[in-house]
Motif scaffolding. Structure first.
Motif, PDB file in Angstrom:
ATOM      1  N   GLY A 153      -4.995   6.361  -0.447  1.00 19.05           N
ATOM      2  CA  GLY A 153      -4.048   5.267  -0.551  1.00 19.05           C
ATOM      3  C   GLY A 153      -4.371   4.385  -1.737  1.00 19.05           C
ATOM      4  N   ASP A 154      -3.401   3.661  -2.218  1.00 19.31           N
ATOM      5  CA  ASP A 154      -3.586   2.763  -3.355  1.00 19.31           C
ATOM      6  C   ASP A 154      -3.000   1.398  -3.031  1.00 19.31           C
ATOM      7  N   ILE A 155      -3.765   0.346  -3.374  1.00 20.17           N
ATOM      8  CA  ILE A 155      -3.252  -1.009  -3.291  1.00 20.17           C
ATOM      9  C   ILE A 155      -2.473  -1.269  -4.572  1.00 20.17           C
ATOM     10  N   VAL A 193       0.849  -1.187   0.000  1.00 18.21           N
ATOM     11  CA  VAL A 193       0.000   0.000   0.000  1.00 18.21           C
ATOM     12  C   VAL A 193       0.884   1.236   0.000  1.00 18.21           C
ATOM     13  N   VAL A 194       0.545   2.182  -0.874  1.00 16.10           N
ATOM     14  CA  VAL A 194       1.288   3.441  -0.976  1.00 16.10           C
ATOM     15  C   VAL A 194       0.320   4.588  -0.730  1.00 16.10           C
ATOM     16  N   TYR A 195       0.704   5.506   0.166  1.00 16.52           N
ATOM     17  CA  TYR A 195      -0.079   6.713   0.396  1.00 16.52           C
ATOM     18  C   TYR A 195       0.519   7.874  -0.389  1.00 16.52           C
ATOM     19  N   VAL A 203       4.586   7.311   0.006  1.00 21.47           N
ATOM     20  CA  VAL A 203       4.908   6.592   1.234  1.00 21.47           C
ATOM     21  C   VAL A 203       4.477   5.134   1.129  1.00 21.47           C
ATOM     22  N   LEU A 204       5.428   4.223   1.152  1.00 21.95           N
ATOM     23  CA  LEU A 204       5.142   2.790   1.149  1.00 21.95           C
ATOM     24  C   LEU A 204       4.828   2.362   2.575  1.00 21.95           C
ATOM     25  N   SER A 259       6.470  -1.856  11.246  1.00 27.14           N
ATOM     26  CA  SER A 259       6.894  -1.058  10.078  1.00 27.14           C
ATOM     27  C   SER A 259       6.317  -1.586   8.769  1.00 27.14           C
ATOM     28  N   GLY A 260       5.043  -1.961   8.803  1.00 28.88           N
ATOM     29  CA  GLY A 260       4.350  -2.323   7.576  1.00 28.88           C
ATOM     30  C   GLY A 260       4.549  -3.730   7.077  1.00 28.88           C
ATOM     31  N   LYS A 261       5.163  -4.608   7.869  1.00 29.12           N
ATOM     32  CA  LYS A 261       5.319  -5.988   7.423  1.00 29.12           C
ATOM     33  C   LYS A 261       5.203  -6.943   8.606  1.00 29.12           C
TER      34      LYS A 261
END
Length: 247
Positions: free
Chosen positions: A57-59, A9-11, A15-16, A199-201
């Motif tokens: 945001g985008d998937i 996902v990126v905002y 921003v990843l 941290s996103g993972k």
């Protein structure tokens, strides 16, 4: 029931936020997703339930399955509506009156404190009652998968126990549950499997006994020092992550 594979996902196209995240919720299971503030838990929920467009945001990668209802962090009941009117909004997509009546009866059975407050304005309910209403509203859609985002947030310990037991009852009715929580002890006490985010993972996953026995989980999520002394989360100023968490 739910499979999210290699989700990114990126905002704002810059921003990843989520980096190759993969989780699974088996049919009839309860899965806990743990993580501190900023780990990406809420973004994960928004990706799964299709709310990312609202938050710019985008998937960019991954898959999402349907048939889901969500209880958002902070409850977010319709404060100006009554309890019954809130529940009616949850059943908006269900056209079968008998099914709606059965769902309503089940909600009242699960949440007895709501029964005498059915015509009360939701904004005047206590925090615990609003959380019950938010969960009940989600159940009115007769979900196959229920996503709960921080259901214990801001509740007293006794109410947390009640919500935990209700989640077990809901699961016993055949509803799969994805439980997003910072309260690791509550979540892992009822989960069949757990994931830890940072941290996103996903940095760790396994059965609840394995996670509860891990020193990092004990230190950061349970507030336990190595010698077993309990301390407040406010005292944790730096999280000393193991190398495996940084890979």
């Amino acid at each position: 029931m739910l499979e999210v594979a290699n989700l990114e996902v990126v905002y704002n196209e810059v921003v990843l936020v989520l980096r190759g995240l993969s989780i699974e919720v088996p049919e009839g299971g309860i899965v806990a997703l743990l993580g501190a503030n900023g780990a990406g838990k809420t973004t994960t929920v928004r990706a799964i339930t299709g709310l990312l467009d609202v938050h710019e945001g985008d998937i960019t990668k991954g898959i999402v399955e349907a048939g889901i209802t969500q209880v958002m962090e902070g409850r977010r009941v319709f404060a100006e509506l009554t309890v019954d009117e809130n529940l009616e909004t949850g059943a908006f997509t269900v056209r079968d009156r008998k099914a709606n009546a059965a769902s309503y009866s089940r909600v009242m059975e699960l949440f007895p404190p709501l029964q005498p407050r059915r015509r009360h304005t939701a904004g005047y309910l206590s925090g615990g009652e609003q959380q019950m209403l938010a969960i009940g509203r989600a159940l009115m859609a007769d979900p196959k998968l229920l996503i709960l985002d921080e259901p214990s947030l801001g509740l007293a310990p006794m109410l947390i126990e009640q919500i935990r037991d209700i989640i077990v009852d809901i699961n016993a009715d055949g509803v799969s549950v994805l439980l997003i929580e910072q309260n690791a002890m509550m979540a892992l006490s009822i989960a069949d499997y757990g994931y830890v985010m940072e941290s996103g993972k996903i940095v760790m996953d396994g059965e609840p006994k394995k996670l509860l026995a891990d020193e990092d989980v004990q230190e950061f999520y349970l507030g336990l020092r190595a010698e077993g002394e309990r301390r407040s989360f406010r005292d944790v100023k730096h999280y000393k992550r193991r190398k495996r968490w940084l890979s």
